[in-house]
Write a protein that holds these residues in place. Structure first.
Motif, PDB file in Angstrom:
ATOM      1  N   LYS A  40       0.851  -6.228   6.979  1.00 34.41           N
ATOM      2  CA  LYS A  40      -0.166  -5.576   6.145  1.00 34.41           C
ATOM      3  C   LYS A  40       0.455  -4.553   5.192  1.00 34.41           C
ATOM      4  CE  LYS A  40      -1.240  -2.221   9.722  1.00 34.41           C
ATOM      5  NZ  LYS A  40      -2.258  -1.673  10.598  1.00 34.41           N
ATOM      6  N   GLU A  41       1.703  -4.155   5.459  1.00 33.68           N
ATOM      7  CA  GLU A  41       2.382  -3.172   4.619  1.00 33.68           C
ATOM      8  C   GLU A  41       3.329  -3.781   3.590  1.00 33.68           C
ATOM      9  OE1 GLU A  41       4.066   0.260   6.565  1.00 33.68           O
ATOM     10  OE2 GLU A  41       2.966  -0.235   8.386  1.00 33.68           O
ATOM     11  N   ALA A  42       3.865  -4.968   3.882  1.00 35.79           N
ATOM     12  CA  ALA A  42       4.969  -5.459   3.062  1.00 35.79           C
ATOM     13  C   ALA A  42       5.063  -6.981   3.023  1.00 35.79           C
ATOM     14  CB  ALA A  42       6.281  -4.898   3.612  1.00 35.79           C
TER      15      ALA A  42
ATOM     16  N   ARG B 275       0.847  -1.195   0.000  1.00 34.76           N
ATOM     17  CA  ARG B 275       0.000   0.000   0.000  1.00 34.76           C
ATOM     18  C   ARG B 275       0.884   1.247   0.000  1.00 34.76           C
ATOM     19  NH1 ARG B 275      -2.288  -0.219   6.204  1.00 34.76           N
ATOM     20  NH2 ARG B 275      -0.317   0.283   7.188  1.00 34.76           N
ATOM     21  N   GLY B 276       0.280   2.376  -0.313  1.00 36.43           N
ATOM     22  CA  GLY B 276       1.001   3.644  -0.282  1.00 36.43           C
ATOM     23  C   GLY B 276       1.889   3.860  -1.493  1.00 36.43           C
ATOM     24  N   LEU B 277       2.777   4.861  -1.388  1.00 34.01           N
ATOM     25  CA  LEU B 277       3.688   5.205  -2.467  1.00 34.01           C
ATOM     26  C   LEU B 277       4.533   3.991  -2.845  1.00 34.01           C
ATOM     27  CD1 LEU B 277       4.811   7.514  -4.245  1.00 34.01           C
ATOM     28  CD2 LEU B 277       6.502   7.915  -2.442  1.00 34.01           C
ATOM     29  N   GLY B 278       4.505   3.635  -4.114  1.00 42.30           N
ATOM     30  CA  GLY B 278       5.271   2.482  -4.584  1.00 42.30           C
ATOM     31  C   GLY B 278       4.541   1.162  -4.448  1.00 42.30           C
TER      32      GLY B 278
ATOM     33  N   GLY C 233      11.090   1.130   4.789  1.00 46.01           N
ATOM     34  CA  GLY C 233      11.326   2.520   5.143  1.00 46.01           C
ATOM     35  C   GLY C 233      10.046   3.310   5.192  1.00 46.01           C
ATOM     36  N   GLY C 234      10.204   4.583   5.469  1.00 51.56           N
ATOM     37  CA  GLY C 234       9.044   5.460   5.558  1.00 51.56           C
ATOM     38  C   GLY C 234       9.417   6.817   6.091  1.00 51.56           C
ATOM     39  N   LYS C 235       8.406   7.549   6.503  1.00 50.48           N
ATOM     40  CA  LYS C 235       8.586   8.919   6.968  1.00 50.48           C
ATOM     41  C   LYS C 235       9.250   8.982   8.334  1.00 50.48           C
ATOM     42  CE  LYS C 235       4.540  10.427   4.417  1.00 50.48           C
ATOM     43  NZ  LYS C 235       3.155  10.850   4.504  1.00 50.48           N
TER      44      LYS C 235
END
Length: 150
Positions: free
Chosen positions: A95-97, A22-25, A33-35
């Protein structure tokens, strides 16, 4: 401009990449990684993001590079890139990767951001680098300045 991180665990001749869910990319193979959150250093953010995204605890990540990422005419992110040779835990899907180990000599560049092929080799070789890249909102990629060892 938003500060962000990427952190690549390295195991011998392999590098840990994630398929973004999900999200950018989303759908691409990238590094965890992230903010960077308020009150957090880029190094602290890199450690936190790897733990959150793949349940691996990195120790002593080394900053290896940095780049500015631009969309259209606006600077969106300033990305601090780390590599980590010390870590514990087995990468797990979240859930992200969806994580996986990849041979550094056979990087799946066709499934990654276009500019990754310009600096990923330097990251894998533990060579410092600095650069910049961006895209238009329609997806056209460009490189703001040449990638070079820092």
């Amino acid at each position: 401009m938003q500060p962000a991180t990427l952190c690549y665990p390295i195991r011998g001749d392999e590098i840990l990449l994630i398929r973004k869910k999900r999200g950018l990319g989303e759908g691409k193979l990238v590094g965890p990684g992230g903010k960077v959150e308020d009150g957090e250093t880029p190094r602290e953010a890199a450690i936190r993001e790897v733990e959150e995204e793949v349940r691996v605890s990195v120790e002593n990540p080394t900053k290896i590079g940095e780049f500015e990422f631009v969309f259209g005419n606006e600077s969106e992110m300033f990305v601090h890139v780390f590599r980590a040779e010390e870590f514990s835990g087995k990468p797990r899907e979240t859930k992200e990767a969806d994580p996986g180990w990849f041979d550094v000599e056979e990087m799946p560049y066709d499934e990654m951001w276009e500019d990754d092929r310009l600096w990923m080799r330097l990251c894998c070789q533990a060579r410092r680098f600095r650069g910049g890249s961006g895209s238009t909102r329609t997806g056209t990629r460009w490189w703001k300045k040449s990638w070079r060892p820092a």
